[in-house]
Every structure is written in structure tokens, then in C-alpha cells.
Design an enzyme around this catalytic site. Structure first.
Site, PDB file in Angstrom:
ATOM      1  N   SER A   3      -8.019   5.161  -6.196  1.00  0.00           N
ATOM      2  CA  SER A   3      -9.245   4.426  -5.863  1.00  0.00           C
ATOM      3  C   SER A   3     -10.481   5.084  -6.477  1.00  0.00           C
ATOM      4  O   SER A   3     -10.480   6.253  -6.818  1.00  0.00           O
ATOM      5  CB  SER A   3      -9.408   4.348  -4.348  1.00  0.00           C
TER       6      SER A   3
HETATM    7  N1  SAH Z   1      -4.733   7.421  -2.029  1.00  0.00           N
HETATM    8  C1  SAH Z   1      -4.091   7.129  -3.268  1.00  0.00           C
HETATM    9  C2  SAH Z   1      -4.286   5.690  -3.661  1.00  0.00           C
HETATM   10  C3  SAH Z   1      -2.996   5.042  -3.950  1.00  0.00           C
HETATM   11  S1  SAH Z   1      -3.008   3.292  -4.129  1.00  0.00           S
HETATM   12  C4  SAH Z   1      -4.528   8.081  -4.354  1.00  0.00           C
HETATM   13  O1  SAH Z   1      -5.403   8.925  -4.115  1.00  0.00           O
HETATM   14  O2  SAH Z   1      -3.947   8.034  -5.440  1.00  0.00           O
HETATM   15  C5  SAH Z   1      -2.192   2.767  -2.676  1.00  0.00           C
HETATM   16  C6  SAH Z   1      -0.800   3.267  -2.459  1.00  0.00           C
HETATM   17  O3  SAH Z   1      -0.329   2.682  -1.251  1.00  0.00           O
HETATM   18  C7  SAH Z   1       0.197   2.858  -3.537  1.00  0.00           C
HETATM   19  O4  SAH Z   1       0.788   4.007  -4.074  1.00  0.00           O
HETATM   20  C8  SAH Z   1       1.242   2.016  -2.775  1.00  0.00           C
HETATM   21  O5  SAH Z   1       2.563   2.185  -3.226  1.00  0.00           O
HETATM   22  C9  SAH Z   1       1.064   2.538  -1.369  1.00  0.00           C
HETATM   23  N2  SAH Z   1       1.555   1.663  -0.304  1.00  0.00           N
HETATM   24  C10 SAH Z   1       1.451   0.307  -0.197  1.00  0.00           C
HETATM   25  N3  SAH Z   1       2.043  -0.109   0.941  1.00  0.00           N
HETATM   26  C11 SAH Z   1       2.507   1.017   1.564  1.00  0.00           C
HETATM   27  C12 SAH Z   1       3.223   1.238   2.780  1.00  0.00           C
HETATM   28  N4  SAH Z   1       3.597   0.250   3.593  1.00  0.00           N
HETATM   29  N5  SAH Z   1       3.536   2.513   3.101  1.00  0.00           N
HETATM   30  C13 SAH Z   1       3.209   3.552   2.305  1.00  0.00           C
HETATM   31  N6  SAH Z   1       2.551   3.392   1.139  1.00  0.00           N
HETATM   32  C14 SAH Z   1       2.207   2.137   0.780  1.00  0.00           C
END
Ligand code: SAH
Length: 281
Positions: free
Chosen positions: A123
Site C-alpha cells: 500500500s
Molecule cells: N500489508 C501488506 C499489503 C499487502 S496487500 C504489505 O505491507 O505489503 C494485501 C494482502 O492481503 C495480499 O497479500 C493478500 O493476499 C492478502 N489477503 C487477502 N485476503 C486475505 C485473507 N483472508 N487472509 C490473509 N491475507 C489476505
């Protein structure tokens, strides 16, 4: 221009040299309060020597300037209204360029989301900072000055988890995609600050073994709030998550506080996050 027409005279004469003093002064000026550091190159040389002596690997493209670039990002976050010192300090500390592909490293400190593989993104710093600052406004966080026991849903590349590890007492971060969970583990291997546990699984279920949590933050946007998150939110705790807001017709940031007398919800900024999915893959 038609042939034979004499060229138009220049609108103003070009300056002649040497310039009069009044032409030299009064131009752009460093903002008041900014300290010029003419000795910076010497500091850099000293830092290079120290790092080479320690045998540390230099990130390509950013090198020794990464602390300075990060500081500028922090100044932008401050100018954007982020006033929680601990949050600004965490952004100044965690090296975002280490969490993205080398080819994207030079963009790591711009206010932009970046691809981390498998159609997921890290993000934008301004949105992450906003969400972390909101967490700090929860009752327990305000009383304790830190985020306490934290649950993060959506580890992704692990960047936000690294920030959270500096801001909470313990952190559980869940990722549903095994490849990203493994990547985050690798990214965070030499970055162990405090008590940070990475879990592979469906974050919609929370993490009962470590519940309740004082701070819950989601990095993916769902259609509805998973019941487990509310069940695992401690009294005095706060949850910040992107969620589909029917009234808005798009995603909004949902903030939920668990007060002794019950749950209190508020909808804030319009946002756009990757979807919160069910199950692990
Ligand atoms: N905080 C992260 C942002 C990742 S984007 C960073 O700093 O890089 C959001 C992430 O949420 C993705 O990797 C996606 O696979 C994950 N995600 C989506 N649904 C999810 C769920 N039910 N449980 C765990 N992770 C999930």
C-alpha cells in the site's frame, strides 16, 4: 513567419555578466528552519567506510542516501497531517526498498502503491500511515502509547508488519497466499524487531491462540466485517479496515472501537484496497 519579415525584438534583454548584486540575491532560498549540511559528503564517506568494514550489502540504486530519502518521505507524511511521532519514527526506520523488487527500489519512497507479485500490492505510505495513526487513537493505544497486541490481516511483502513490530508489543500477521507468506518471511528475516509472528492462513478467522487484540488492521478490503475480528477485539481495542460501504457505493475505511458499553463504528476516508478473500492458497 513569412520570408522577409524582420525578426521580432526580444521581449526582455538577456542578463549581462557580471550580474549586479540585486540580480543575484532574492532568488530561491532554502526554507527557514532547514539546516544546510555542507559536511554531508564527509558523513557519507564515513558511513561508507563503516558499512564496508561491517561487510554490509548495499541496496542498488539507493545506496547510502536511503535514510535521507526516507526522511523526506516522513516530512511529506507530516505535512499531510500525520502527527503521531512513533508512526513517523517507524517510517524513518523501516527500509521500504528492501520489501520490493530491486527494479522498483528507486520508487520505494514515492507515495505510491507498488506490485509485490501475485496481483497484490504494497500500500501507499500515506494510506498506511493514516491507518496506523488511526490505530493510535484507540483507547488502549492512547493510554499505553503503543499499539499493544496487534493483529494484521494481509502480510503481503511484510512492510507494514515491520512497521507494526516497532509500534506494538506483539504482532501476529496473517497471509493467505503461501508464496507471499514465504516472501515476507524472507524479507523480515534480518528485520526481527520485537515479537512478530507470521502466520499462513485465512485472516478472516483471526488468530484465536493470541486473541484478544488491542489493535486489528486489515490490508485487504472485504464485503463485510468478519465476525472473528470483532470477537477477538479487546475492550479498549480498535480495528481499522477497508470495507465495502453500501451507503458510499465503494470502499471506505471502517473504524470500530470496543468500548465497555459495546461496539462503536465510524466510516472515514474512501479507499481502494485489494480484495479480502476467503481461504488460503
Ligand atoms: N500489508 C501488506 C499489503 C499487502 S496487500 C504489505 O505491507 O505489503 C494485501 C494482502 O492481503 C495480499 O497479500 C493478500 O493476499 C492478502 N489477503 C487477502 N485476503 C486475505 C485473507 N483472508 N487472509 C490473509 N491475507 C489476505
Amino acid at each position: 513567419m513569412t520570408r522577409g519579415t524582420p525578426p521580432a525584438p526580444p521581449a526582455s534583454r538577456p542578463p549581462r555578466f557580471p550580474l549586479a548584486l540585486k540580480q543575484v540575491s532574492g532568488g530561491t532560498r532554502a526554507p527557514v528552519g532547514e539546516v544546510l549540511r555542507p559536511q554531508a559528503p564527509l558523513q557519507h564517506a564515513a558511513a561508507t567506510a563503516a558499512q564496508q568494514a561491517a561487510g554490509r550489502h548495499q541496496p542498488s540504486g539507493l545506496g547510502l542516501d536511503s535514510a535521507a530519502v526516507r526522511q523526506r518521505m516522513v516530512q511529506r507524511l507530516h505535512a499531510d497531517g500525520i502527527r503521531v511521532d512513533a508512526v513517523l519514527q517507524a517510517f524513518a526506520t523501516v527500509e521500504r526498498h528492501r520489501f520490493v523488487d530491486t527494479a522498483l527500489a528507486t520508487q520505494a519512497y514515492e507515495d505510491t502503491s507498488l506490485p509485490i507479485g501475485l496481483s497484490q500490492t504494497i500500500s501507499k505510505p500515506s494510506v498506511v500511515a493514516r491507518m496506523l495513526a488511526l490505530l493510535f487513537d484507540g483507547a488502549t493505544a492512547r493510554a499505553q502509547g503503543h499499539l499493544g497486541r496487534v493483529l494484521e490481516v494481509g502480510t503481503g511483502c511484510g512492510y507494514q508488519a515491520a512497521l507494526l513490530a516497532l509500534l506494538g508489543r506483539s504482532v501476529v500477521s496473517i497471509e493467505r497466499l503461501k508464496a507471499l507468506h514465504d516472501k515476507a518471511r524472507e524479507n523480515l528475516a534480518e528485520h526481527r524487531h520485537g515479537d512478530l509472528r507470521l502466520v499462513y492462513g485465512d485472516g478472516r478467522l483471526g488468530h484465536p491462540p493470541r486473541a484478544p487484540f488491542d489493535s486489528i488492521i486489515a490490508a485487504a478490503g472485504g464485503e463485510d466485517l468478519p465476525a472473528a475480528w470483532l470477537e477477538q477485539l479487546a475492550i479498549g481495542g480498535r480495528l481499522v479496515a477497508p470495507m465495502q460501504d453500501a451507503a458510499r457505493g465503494g470502499q471506505g475505511l471502517l473504524v470500530v472501537d470496543r468500548r465497555p458499553e459495546g461496539l462503536q463504528r465510524q466510516w472515514l476516508d474512501a479507499v481502494h484496497f485489494v480484495p479480502l478473500k476467503s481461504g488460503a492458497a
